[in-house]
Scaffold this motif. Structure first.
Motif, PDB file in Angstrom:
ATOM      1  N   VAL A  27       1.001  -1.133   0.167  1.00 57.65           N
ATOM      2  CA  VAL A  27      -0.082   0.042  -0.125  1.00 57.65           C
ATOM      3  C   VAL A  27       1.133   1.172  -0.102  1.00 57.65           C
ATOM      4  O   VAL A  27       1.843   1.393   0.821  1.00 57.65           O
ATOM      5  CB  VAL A  27      -0.954   0.217   1.279  1.00 57.65           C
ATOM      6  CG1 VAL A  27      -1.872   1.045   1.279  1.00 57.65           C
ATOM      7  CG2 VAL A  27      -1.734  -1.149   1.229  1.00 57.65           C
ATOM      8  N   GLY A  28       0.580   2.278  -0.959  1.00 59.49           N
ATOM      9  CA  GLY A  28       1.295   3.139  -1.075  1.00 59.49           C
ATOM     10  C   GLY A  28       0.721   4.533  -1.424  1.00 59.49           C
ATOM     11  O   GLY A  28      -0.438   4.304  -2.046  1.00 59.49           O
ATOM     12  N   VAL A  29       0.926   5.733  -0.839  1.00 66.27           N
ATOM     13  CA  VAL A  29       0.005   7.019  -1.124  1.00 66.27           C
ATOM     14  C   VAL A  29       1.200   8.125  -1.562  1.00 66.27           C
ATOM     15  O   VAL A  29       2.187   8.252  -1.080  1.00 66.27           O
ATOM     16  CB  VAL A  29      -0.606   7.424   0.318  1.00 66.27           C
ATOM     17  CG1 VAL A  29      -1.236   8.842  -0.034  1.00 66.27           C
ATOM     18  CG2 VAL A  29      -1.289   6.423   0.878  1.00 66.27           C
ATOM     19  N   THR A  30       0.810   8.898  -2.578  1.00 63.62           N
ATOM     20  CA  THR A  30       1.777   9.717  -3.012  1.00 63.62           C
ATOM     21  C   THR A  30       0.816  11.224  -3.139  1.00 63.62           C
ATOM     22  O   THR A  30      -0.385  11.162  -3.013  1.00 63.62           O
ATOM     23  CB  THR A  30       2.125   9.515  -4.537  1.00 63.62           C
ATOM     24  OG1 THR A  30       1.109   9.519  -5.354  1.00 63.62           O
ATOM     25  CG2 THR A  30       2.855   8.193  -4.620  1.00 63.62           C
ATOM     26  N   HIS A  33       1.823  15.024  -7.675  1.00 60.28           N
ATOM     27  CA  HIS A  33       3.087  15.170  -8.386  1.00 60.28           C
ATOM     28  C   HIS A  33       3.928  13.762  -8.472  1.00 60.28           C
ATOM     29  O   HIS A  33       5.010  13.731  -8.846  1.00 60.28           O
ATOM     30  CB  HIS A  33       4.124  16.259  -7.961  1.00 60.28           C
ATOM     31  CG  HIS A  33       3.124  17.640  -8.146  1.00 60.28           C
ATOM     32  ND1 HIS A  33       2.846  18.077  -9.064  1.00 60.28           N
ATOM     33  CD2 HIS A  33       2.663  18.498  -6.874  1.00 60.28           C
ATOM     34  CE1 HIS A  33       2.070  19.158  -8.806  1.00 60.28           C
ATOM     35  NE2 HIS A  33       1.947  19.547  -7.515  1.00 60.28           N
ATOM     36  N   GLY A  34       3.399  12.767  -7.627  1.00 62.50           N
ATOM     37  CA  GLY A  34       4.147  11.663  -7.555  1.00 62.50           C
ATOM     38  C   GLY A  34       5.131  11.310  -6.427  1.00 62.50           C
ATOM     39  O   GLY A  34       5.921  10.400  -6.481  1.00 62.50           O
ATOM     40  N   ARG A  35       5.261  12.510  -5.580  1.00 60.10           N
ATOM     41  CA  ARG A  35       6.090  12.065  -4.491  1.00 60.10           C
ATOM     42  C   ARG A  35       5.526  11.251  -3.153  1.00 60.10           C
ATOM     43  O   ARG A  35       4.411  11.226  -2.868  1.00 60.10           O
ATOM     44  CB  ARG A  35       6.621  13.611  -3.894  1.00 60.10           C
ATOM     45  CG  ARG A  35       7.328  14.153  -4.596  1.00 60.10           C
ATOM     46  CD  ARG A  35       8.050  15.497  -3.712  1.00 60.10           C
ATOM     47  NE  ARG A  35       6.954  16.559  -3.135  1.00 60.10           N
ATOM     48  CZ  ARG A  35       6.435  17.359  -3.944  1.00 60.10           C
ATOM     49  NH1 ARG A  35       6.767  17.653  -5.224  1.00 60.10           N
ATOM     50  NH2 ARG A  35       5.337  18.308  -3.547  1.00 60.10           N
ATOM     51  N   LEU A  36       6.464  10.143  -2.941  1.00 56.64           N
ATOM     52  CA  LEU A  36       5.856   9.183  -1.955  1.00 56.64           C
ATOM     53  C   LEU A  36       5.517  10.016  -0.721  1.00 56.64           C
ATOM     54  O   LEU A  36       6.387  10.830  -0.044  1.00 56.64           O
ATOM     55  CB  LEU A  36       7.028   8.176  -1.748  1.00 56.64           C
ATOM     56  CG  LEU A  36       7.348   7.250  -2.833  1.00 56.64           C
ATOM     57  CD1 LEU A  36       8.450   6.365  -2.400  1.00 56.64           C
ATOM     58  CD2 LEU A  36       5.822   6.365  -3.178  1.00 56.64           C
ATOM     59  N   LEU A  37       4.409   9.621   0.017  1.00 60.29           N
ATOM     60  CA  LEU A  37       3.889  10.094   1.291  1.00 60.29           C
ATOM     61  C   LEU A  37       4.081   9.056   2.417  1.00 60.29           C
ATOM     62  O   LEU A  37       4.237   9.099   3.483  1.00 60.29           O
ATOM     63  CB  LEU A  37       2.548  10.785   1.231  1.00 60.29           C
ATOM     64  CG  LEU A  37       2.429  12.105   0.206  1.00 60.29           C
ATOM     65  CD1 LEU A  37       1.032  12.523   0.260  1.00 60.29           C
ATOM     66  CD2 LEU A  37       3.387  12.985   0.578  1.00 60.29           C
ATOM     67  N   HIS A  38       3.628   7.992   1.849  1.00 58.26           N
ATOM     68  CA  HIS A  38       3.548   6.630   3.050  1.00 58.26           C
ATOM     69  C   HIS A  38       3.609   5.339   2.158  1.00 58.26           C
ATOM     70  O   HIS A  38       3.131   5.287   1.011  1.00 58.26           O
ATOM     71  CB  HIS A  38       2.322   6.774   3.431  1.00 58.26           C
ATOM     72  CG  HIS A  38       1.786   5.568   4.458  1.00 58.26           C
ATOM     73  ND1 HIS A  38       2.497   5.538   5.619  1.00 58.26           N
ATOM     74  CD2 HIS A  38       0.960   4.330   4.300  1.00 58.26           C
ATOM     75  CE1 HIS A  38       2.043   4.387   6.222  1.00 58.26           C
ATOM     76  NE2 HIS A  38       1.282   3.747   5.221  1.00 58.26           N
ATOM     77  N   VAL A  60       7.476   8.113  -6.881  1.00 57.54           N
ATOM     78  CA  VAL A  60       7.005   6.735  -7.346  1.00 57.54           C
ATOM     79  C   VAL A  60       7.525   6.107  -8.457  1.00 57.54           C
ATOM     80  O   VAL A  60       7.484   4.771  -8.526  1.00 57.54           O
ATOM     81  CB  VAL A  60       5.435   6.962  -7.493  1.00 57.54           C
ATOM     82  CG1 VAL A  60       5.074   7.632  -8.707  1.00 57.54           C
ATOM     83  CG2 VAL A  60       4.727   5.743  -7.406  1.00 57.54           C
ATOM     84  N   PHE A  61       7.873   6.868  -9.358  1.00 54.00           N
ATOM     85  CA  PHE A  61       8.651   6.394 -10.835  1.00 54.00           C
ATOM     86  C   PHE A  61       9.898   5.533 -10.183  1.00 54.00           C
ATOM     87  O   PHE A  61      10.274   4.695 -11.012  1.00 54.00           O
ATOM     88  CB  PHE A  61       9.112   7.375 -11.471  1.00 54.00           C
ATOM     89  CG  PHE A  61       7.930   8.046 -12.237  1.00 54.00           C
ATOM     90  CD1 PHE A  61       7.208   7.412 -13.584  1.00 54.00           C
ATOM     91  CD2 PHE A  61       7.173   9.112 -11.685  1.00 54.00           C
ATOM     92  CE1 PHE A  61       6.009   8.069 -14.036  1.00 54.00           C
ATOM     93  CE2 PHE A  61       6.180   9.563 -12.495  1.00 54.00           C
ATOM     94  CZ  PHE A  61       5.550   9.209 -13.522  1.00 54.00           C
ATOM     95  N   GLU A  62      10.426   5.735  -9.182  1.00 55.91           N
ATOM     96  CA  GLU A  62      11.613   4.950  -8.759  1.00 55.91           C
ATOM     97  C   GLU A  62      11.212   3.713  -8.507  1.00 55.91           C
ATOM     98  O   GLU A  62      12.119   2.805  -8.372  1.00 55.91           O
ATOM     99  CB  GLU A  62      12.429   5.664  -7.468  1.00 55.91           C
ATOM    100  CG  GLU A  62      12.859   6.751  -7.625  1.00 55.91           C
ATOM    101  CD  GLU A  62      13.312   7.442  -6.432  1.00 55.91           C
ATOM    102  OE1 GLU A  62      13.647   6.691  -5.402  1.00 55.91           O
ATOM    103  OE2 GLU A  62      13.396   8.975  -6.399  1.00 55.91           O
TER     104      GLU A  62
END
Length: 531
Positions: A27-30, A33-38, A60-62
């Protein structure tokens, strides 16, 4: 997301967050602009980000291989426009290995509806992909397994033509072989073929699952009912046809038809019929029962305890009989009282059966109750008439004698002693033949045998009986079969049905005195010289 707190402190937000943290899915949240938040713990373990890692420095593209970056732009655009995106994609593990996943991405919005970021849930399907690969590589093993299957297994090509069937499929269809490439449905009963083929064609055009029941006609003319289920088979994106199963459901359908007929009978009967589970909650109540208790067709029967339908003061015997039936497996029956929706008490004859499961444990109970109000009224009337008869016999001047089929005395009315002058002690050890004139005994025995041979008939004759004084009382006459009431001056013999024996015969002789005769002229006869 919202909180749904209550007095117990429950929080939906907290529950969902705990779920995300503990799930094995990633589970991920951005942000927008696609920056990771969680990232949840499972996702951090995948990419080997420690808890202290500042996620905002990562994009997130990483987490995705380069060849999926274009798809990543598409999926975020779709989620932004449609609210959600679903599909297959790959993410990168810490060692650079691509991990195939099923991903769902939703757009997060603020109160004004602006997209503020994206939440994604990814499920690792590497094992599933590997399994598909293994299945493709093990066609021969599949056929070996299918050949041993207890159900019919078949394979169709893209056009629905026959490719393979296991031995059980051939047995269910009553044939030994079917040429490769033969159209599906060849063995379907002619009367079912059009409908079955249309259903299959519709599914084939949509490359969809199909499921149906139909008849198959064997070469010997016998007919079986089968259930056919098939699912489409894909190899990657390539549609390869269908694989399906065939099962004989003839007995199931026949059993269901019998059950339906039984339900139809129960719905039509005026008796109350019900089924309760092992906890005593209703599972079924027929129409008569619903009307009796005022329960609507849409009512939740499982919320009704069967015990409340029985009058409380008669409940204990019912529960004891039920428990006994649980232990013995016997059918139980008794009389009890039901109380309808108007509070009226209705006496019933109740019969119940405890049904058992495959482990021989009590599973559910079925009962049927018949209104016996009329029977109870008749019993009361019979008791009243019996009391009336006894009172009449005690006080009437007619002499009444009751004997069984063997001629044994069962009752002598007081008028016998009053008319003939005998006391109870005199009559105690005497034989019937002691009171009948010797010239009349043979005729009386014949009359007694005739009555025993014709239950319900009444026969009369005149005989002479001996009084204590030694005199003989009574007239002689020919035997005849009178109307319902004996003629005047005659002596009547009629079987008493309430004394019917196991053999079906009984004897009773009410001795009646004609009002026209004087007390000195009264006389009767008795059945035989037996006690």
């Amino acid at each position: 997301m919202h909180s749904d707190g209550g007095d117990d402190g429950f929080s939906l937000d907290r529950a969902l967050l705990d779920l995300c943290e503990w799930t094995s899915d990633y589970v991920g949240v951005t942000d927008a602009h696609g920056r990771l938040l969680h990232l949840n713990p499972a996702a951090r373990r995948l990419v080997e980000f420690p808890e202290s890692e500042d996620l905002s420095t990562h994009s997130v593209f990483e987490l995705y291989p380069d060849h999926h970056h274009g798809l990543l732009h598409e999926l975020t655009d779709t989620a932004r426009r449609q609210g959600i995106w679903r599909g297959e994609i790959s993410v990168l593990g810490a060692d650079g290995t691509e991990v195939p996943v099923l991903q769902v991405t939703v757009a997060n919005r603020d109160a004004q509806g602006r997209v503020t970021g994206y939440t994604s849930v990814l499920r690792d399907v590497a094992g599933l992909v590997a399994m598909h690969s293994t299945l493709r590589e093990s066609e021969e093993r599949f056929r070996t397994l299918a050949d041993a299957s207890p159900v019919g297994v078949y394979r169709l090509d893209r056009a629905g033509r026959h490719l393979y069937a296991n031995p059980r499929w051939y047995a269910l269809n009553g044939i030994d072989e079917l040429p490769r490439g033969a159209p599906w449905g060849t063995t379907v009963h002619p009367d079912d073929r059009d409908q079955v083929w249309q259903t299959a064609v519709d599914a084939m055009e949509r490359r969809a699952t199909f499921s149906m029941r139909h008849r198959v006609l064997h070469p010997d003319g016998s007919i079986r009912i089968v259930a056919s289920d098939a699912v489409p088979v894909f190899e990657g994106d390539s549609f390869e046809g269908w694989i399906g199963t065939l099962q004989d459901v003839t007995e199931q359908d026949e059993a269901k038809a019998r059950a339906d007929r039984m339900v139809a009978v129960l719905e039509a009967t005026p008796d109350v019929a019900g089924i309760a589970d092992n906890r005593g909650h209703l599972q079924y109540l027929n129409r008569a029962g619903r009307e009796f208790y005022g329960i609507g067709d849409d009512a939740d029967l499982e919320a009704v305890e069967a015990r409340i339908l029985i009058a409380p003061d008669t409940l204990d015997p019912v529960e004891k009989e039920t428990e006994r039936a649980r232990d013995t497996g016997e059918v139980f029956s008794l009389e009890t009282v039901l109380v309808n929706d108007r509070g009226e008490r209705v006496p019933v004859s109740l019969v119940g059966v405890v049904h058992r499961d495959e482990r021989d444990q009590a599973d559910f109970i079925s009962v049927i109750a018949r209104d016996i109000s009329s029977l109870k009224d008749a019993e009361q009337q019979l008791a009243a008439r019996e009391a009336w008869f006894r009172s009449l016999a005690l006080h009437a001047g007619d002499m009444v004698v009751v004997v069984d089929a063997e001629g044994t005395r069962k009752y002598l009315s007081p008028s016998v002693g009053e008319t003939l002058g005998w006391t109870d002690e005199d009559l105690k050890e005497s034989r019937l033949s002691d009171f009948i004139h010797s010239d009349d005994v043979s005729a009386f025995r014949t009359l007694f045998d005739d009555v025993n041979a014709s239950p319900g008939d009444t026969r009369s004759t005149d005989i002479r009986v001996r009084a204590r004084s030694g005199s003989w009382r009574g007239d002689r006459g020919d035997d005849h079969q009178p109307p319902r009431r004996p003629r005047r001056g005659r002596h009547c013999l009629q079987p008493a049905r309430r004394h019917r024996t196991q053999g079906g015969r009984a004897g009773a002789e009410p001795f009646r005195r004609s009002p026209a005769r004087t007390r000195q002229q009264r006389a009767r006869r008795h059945p035989s010289d037996r006690q």
